[in-house]
Scaffold this motif. Structure first.
Motif, PDB file in Angstrom:
ATOM      1  N   GLN A  38      39.097   0.284   0.670  1.00  0.00           N
ATOM      2  CA  GLN A  38      38.542  -0.820  -0.127  1.00  0.00           C
ATOM      3  C   GLN A  38      38.554  -0.516  -1.621  1.00  0.00           C
ATOM      4  N   ALA A  39      38.274   0.724  -1.975  1.00  0.00           N
ATOM      5  CA  ALA A  39      38.129   1.084  -3.393  1.00  0.00           C
ATOM      6  C   ALA A  39      39.387   1.697  -3.987  1.00  0.00           C
ATOM      7  N   ASP A  40      40.424   1.825  -3.191  1.00  0.00           N
ATOM      8  CA  ASP A  40      41.672   2.448  -3.643  1.00  0.00           C
ATOM      9  C   ASP A  40      41.441   3.906  -4.056  1.00  0.00           C
ATOM     10  N   TRP A  41      40.696   4.620  -3.205  1.00  0.00           N
ATOM     11  CA  TRP A  41      40.423   6.039  -3.399  1.00  0.00           C
ATOM     12  C   TRP A  41      41.119   6.815  -2.285  1.00  0.00           C
ATOM     13  N   THR A  42      41.109   8.158  -2.439  1.00  0.00           N
ATOM     14  CA  THR A  42      41.523   8.993  -1.319  1.00  0.00           C
ATOM     15  C   THR A  42      40.310   9.158  -0.404  1.00  0.00           C
ATOM     16  N   PRO A  43      40.512   9.454   0.872  1.00  0.00           N
ATOM     17  CA  PRO A  43      39.367   9.656   1.774  1.00  0.00           C
ATOM     18  C   PRO A  43      38.452  10.791   1.314  1.00  0.00           C
ATOM     19  N   ASP A  44      39.025  11.873   0.747  1.00  0.00           N
ATOM     20  CA  ASP A  44      38.193  12.983   0.261  1.00  0.00           C
ATOM     21  C   ASP A  44      37.288  12.526  -0.887  1.00  0.00           C
ATOM     22  N   TYR A  45      37.875  11.761  -1.815  1.00  0.00           N
ATOM     23  CA  TYR A  45      37.087  11.276  -2.959  1.00  0.00           C
ATOM     24  C   TYR A  45      36.001  10.323  -2.461  1.00  0.00           C
ATOM     25  N   ALA A  46      36.319   9.476  -1.483  1.00  0.00           N
ATOM     26  CA  ALA A  46      35.333   8.551  -0.930  1.00  0.00           C
ATOM     27  C   ALA A  46      34.176   9.326  -0.300  1.00  0.00           C
ATOM     28  N   ALA A  47      34.474  10.402   0.413  1.00  0.00           N
ATOM     29  CA  ALA A  47      33.414  11.210   1.036  1.00  0.00           C
ATOM     30  C   ALA A  47      32.523  11.831  -0.035  1.00  0.00           C
ATOM     31  N   ARG A  48      33.129  12.317  -1.120  1.00  0.00           N
ATOM     32  CA  ARG A  48      32.328  12.885  -2.221  1.00  0.00           C
ATOM     33  C   ARG A  48      31.481  11.804  -2.891  1.00  0.00           C
ATOM     34  N   MET A  49      32.042  10.590  -3.043  1.00  0.00           N
ATOM     35  CA  MET A  49      31.278   9.501  -3.652  1.00  0.00           C
ATOM     36  C   MET A  49      30.112   9.091  -2.755  1.00  0.00           C
ATOM     37  N   VAL A  50      30.302   9.100  -1.449  1.00  0.00           N
ATOM     38  CA  VAL A  50      29.216   8.783  -0.523  1.00  0.00           C
ATOM     39  C   VAL A  50      28.095   9.805  -0.697  1.00  0.00           C
ATOM     40  N   GLU A  51      28.445  11.087  -0.745  1.00  0.00           N
ATOM     41  CA  GLU A  51      27.437  12.142  -0.935  1.00  0.00           C
ATOM     42  C   GLU A  51      26.719  11.969  -2.270  1.00  0.00           C
ATOM     43  N   TYR A  52      27.472  11.716  -3.330  1.00  0.00           N
ATOM     44  CA  TYR A  52      26.876  11.526  -4.654  1.00  0.00           C
ATOM     45  C   TYR A  52      25.956  10.303  -4.639  1.00  0.00           C
ATOM     46  N   GLY A  53      26.379   9.247  -3.992  1.00  0.00           N
ATOM     47  CA  GLY A  53      25.550   8.051  -3.892  1.00  0.00           C
ATOM     48  C   GLY A  53      24.270   8.297  -3.118  1.00  0.00           C
ATOM     49  N   GLN A  54      24.356   9.082  -2.057  1.00  0.00           N
ATOM     50  CA  GLN A  54      23.149   9.423  -1.292  1.00  0.00           C
ATOM     51  C   GLN A  54      22.162  10.193  -2.166  1.00  0.00           C
ATOM     52  N   THR A  55      22.697  11.091  -2.998  1.00  0.00           N
ATOM     53  CA  THR A  55      21.843  11.837  -3.927  1.00  0.00           C
ATOM     54  C   THR A  55      21.160  10.886  -4.911  1.00  0.00           C
ATOM     55  N   LEU A  56      21.914   9.946  -5.452  1.00  0.00           N
ATOM     56  CA  LEU A  56      21.338   8.983  -6.403  1.00  0.00           C
ATOM     57  C   LEU A  56      20.279   8.115  -5.733  1.00  0.00           C
ATOM     58  N   LEU A  57      20.542   7.697  -4.502  1.00  0.00           N
ATOM     59  CA  LEU A  57      19.561   6.877  -3.786  1.00  0.00           C
ATOM     60  C   LEU A  57      18.276   7.655  -3.511  1.00  0.00           C
ATOM     61  N   LYS A  58      18.408   8.948  -3.178  1.00  0.00           N
ATOM     62  CA  LYS A  58      17.218   9.782  -2.962  1.00  0.00           C
ATOM     63  C   LYS A  58      16.431   9.928  -4.254  1.00  0.00           C
ATOM     64  N   GLN A  59      17.140  10.111  -5.368  1.00  0.00           N
ATOM     65  CA  GLN A  59      16.462  10.220  -6.669  1.00  0.00           C
ATOM     66  C   GLN A  59      15.725   8.923  -7.008  1.00  0.00           C
ATOM     67  N   GLN A  60      16.338   7.787  -6.689  1.00  0.00           N
ATOM     68  CA  GLN A  60      15.678   6.510  -6.942  1.00  0.00           C
ATOM     69  C   GLN A  60      14.425   6.375  -6.099  1.00  0.00           C
TER      70      GLN A  60
END
Length: 139
Positions: free
Chosen positions: A112-134
């Motif tokens: 959907q985002a025109d990323w590689t699967p590895d980059y998408a997995a890292r973005m998911v992890e980073y997003g989870q961190t941001l959501l926890k901080q929020q």
């Protein structure tokens, strides 16, 4: 010419208000007149395209002022790009949330985002961190 105060019939044969004695705003039971768009009798002239401008940097002649303004824009764009990346990561984490019935895999998010699967997995992890901080910041 019809009398100003005599009723005028429209195409449907219904009474159409014709004078100042009629209310300006139609009430219940008053037929609504539909205006038709006027036909164009000519093609509008195409205006000449304006020269491409980038925040009026082309108009700045003083090199010091140009450097200051260009640097200011660069910093603003970097900040906007970082913020947009954070929102991408949050969205990726939300889409991958296994509590959702329609959770997506990192590979599907990558498509959907025109990323590689590895980059998408890292973005998911980073997003989870941001959501926890929020979540911590809300309490």
């Amino acid at each position: 010419m019809p009398d100003r105060h005599s009723p005028v019939s429209g195409q449907s044969g219904q009474h159409v208000p014709s004078g100042p004695t009629e209310p300006a705003v139609p009430g219940p039971g008053t037929p609504v007149r539909r205006l038709r768009p006027a036909h164009l009798l000519f093609e509008p002239q195409a205006s000449e395209p304006e020269p491409e401008r980038f925040f009026d940097l082309e108009a700045i002649e003083d090199p010091s002022e140009l450097l200051r303004r260009a640097t200011e824009l660069t910093l603003a764009f970097r900040a906007a790009a970082e913020r947009a990346t954070d929102f991408q990561a949050i969205a990726a984490a939300q889409l991958a949330d296994t509590r959702r019935f329609d959770a997506l895999s990192p590979a599907e998010i990558a498509d959907q985002a025109d990323w590689t699967p590895d980059y998408a997995a890292r973005m998911v992890e980073y997003g989870q961190t941001l959501l926890k901080q929020q979540a911590v910041g809300e309490h």
